[in-house]
Write a protein that holds these residues in place. Structure first.
Motif, short mmCIF file in Angstrom:
data_model
loop_
_atom_site.label_atom_id
_atom_site.label_comp_id
_atom_site.label_asym_id
_atom_site.label_seq_id
_atom_site.Cartn_x
_atom_site.Cartn_y
_atom_site.Cartn_z
N VAL A 125 0.85 -1.20 0.00
CA VAL A 125 0.00 0.00 0.00
C VAL A 125 0.88 1.25 0.00
O VAL A 125 0.65 2.20 -0.77
N ILE A 126 1.88 1.28 0.88
CA ILE A 126 2.77 2.45 0.99
C ILE A 126 3.49 2.71 -0.33
O ILE A 126 3.64 3.86 -0.76
N ASN A 127 3.92 1.64 -0.99
CA ASN A 127 4.69 1.78 -2.23
C ASN A 127 3.82 1.75 -3.48
O ASN A 127 4.35 1.68 -4.60
N GLN A 128 2.50 1.82 -3.27
CA GLN A 128 1.53 1.91 -4.36
C GLN A 128 1.64 0.74 -5.34
O GLN A 128 1.51 0.90 -6.56
N HIS A 129 1.86 -0.44 -4.79
CA HIS A 129 1.93 -1.64 -5.60
C HIS A 129 0.52 -2.17 -5.86
O HIS A 129 -0.41 -1.94 -5.06
N PRO A 130 0.33 -2.91 -6.96
CA PRO A 130 -0.99 -3.51 -7.23
C PRO A 130 -1.26 -4.72 -6.33
O PRO A 130 -0.52 -4.97 -5.38
N TYR A 131 -2.28 -5.46 -6.65
CA TYR A 131 -2.64 -6.68 -5.95
C TYR A 131 -3.06 -6.43 -4.50
O TYR A 131 -2.84 -7.27 -3.63
N VAL A 132 -3.66 -5.26 -4.26
CA VAL A 132 -4.28 -4.97 -2.97
C VAL A 132 -5.69 -4.50 -3.27
O VAL A 132 -5.89 -3.60 -4.10
#
Length: 321
Positions: free
Chosen positions: A21-28
């Motif tokens: 979430v912090i690093n704005q990655h997908p799959y959340v």
């Protein structure tokens, strides 16, 4: 202070999910992301990017080493900062004022992984000292240097100064006064160009003194005062920088002389002041040098092949000649 573990506990997710979430990655999922961000806001959590950079082994920061401020160097710094920022890098300027210890601060930051690389505009320490730090990250220089470990983006000053002299010759000037900057390798190449120039055209050495370490407007004013006192005056003055040329021009005009009727004045660098005062000059493409320097650094970090600009000096003819 809040940490990822506490955020994960309160959100009921794993620390890996919080990190994504912090690093704005997908799959959340949107719901989980919203819940984690709400807790982050409530706890006023700020990620420790220094720690993250150390973990990843990269800071996305490049140090720029310079000795002092002048218009040409600041143009180089501005161009380098712009291209670096466009590629997601930050820059940090180290102004040494000729003090070795201040330069060592930047070198030690490279060694401690607080910087990814260094762009050395003008060095203070000996090259062998600087070269010893290349094991910790890329170091590229603007200065004239032949080194297996430190790439240089320098341009051949012989070519640039010969272009200036040949232009003055084409305009009918024969008695030329040379004004040089510090006695470095670039100045030696300009001196060599002048010697070859007079030999090629069968000219006699004018016998005028060679002015060295002259780079500022105030230096130009001093040279103008010298010119005024001479009985046998130079017909043209080839300057080390546009600032010197500007100082000569303004001081001569204040004394009632006319440029180029009384003397031709040639600048070098094509900085803003040359445009403002209508000075003939040699365009020095430091913006492209800066872009080349960044391209070399990035290629060394990425282990790729850099795409470099082809560089050349160009004559800019204006009213001072």
């Amino acid at each position: 202070m809040a940490n990822i573990q506490e955020i994960a506990r309160l959100a009921g997710v794993s620390t890996a999910t919080v990190s994504r979430v912090i690093n704005q990655h997908p799959y959340v999922s949107d719901l989980t992301r919203e819940r984690v961000l709400k807790i982050i806001g409530q706890l006023d959590y700020v990620p420790n990017y220094n720690a993250t950079s150390l973990k990843k082994g990269a800071t996305r920061s490049i140090g720029i080493i310079a000795v002092d401020y002048n218009s040409l160097l600041m143009s180089l710094v501005r161009s380098f900062h712009t291209i670096a920022q466009q590629s997601g890098f930050n820059t940090m300027l180290f102004m040494t004022n000729g003090e070795c210890s201040k330069e060592l601060v930047a070198l030690e930051m490279l060694r401690s992984r607080q910087l990814d690389a260094l762009f050395c505009l003008v060095r203070t320490n000996e090259w062998n000292i600087i070269e010893s730090y290349t094991r910790y990250g890329p170091i590229v220089t603007w200065q004239r240097l032949t080194s297996d470990s430190i790439p240089s983006v320098f341009m051949d000053q012989y070519q640039g100064y010969m272009l200036s002299l040949e232009y003055l010759y084409s305009k009918g000037y024969r008695k030329i006064l040379n004004v040089f900057s510090s006695k470095g390798l670039n100045t030696l190449e300009r001196i060599r160009a002048y010697r070859d120039f007079i030999q090629m055209h069968g000219l006699k050495d004018s016998g005028f003194p060679q002015f060295h370490n002259k780079m500022s407007i105030y230096d130009g004013e001093e040279i103008a005062q010298w010119w005024i006192k001479q009985t046998d005056k130079p017909e043209a003055i080839s300057c080390s920088t546009d600032e010197v040329a500007a100082g000569i021009l303004m001081e001569l005009q204040r004394a009632g002389f006319t440029v180029p009727d009384d003397v031709g004045i040639m600048g070098f660098d094509n900085t803003d002041i040359a445009h403002l005062l209508d000075l003939t000059t040699i365009h020095y493409p430091v913006d492209k040098q800066a872009e080349n320097a960044f391209a070399v650094i990035k290629s060394m970090l990425d282990q790729s092949v850099p795409k470099l600009h082809s560089l050349a000096f160009n004559l800019i003819e204006r009213r001072s000649t």
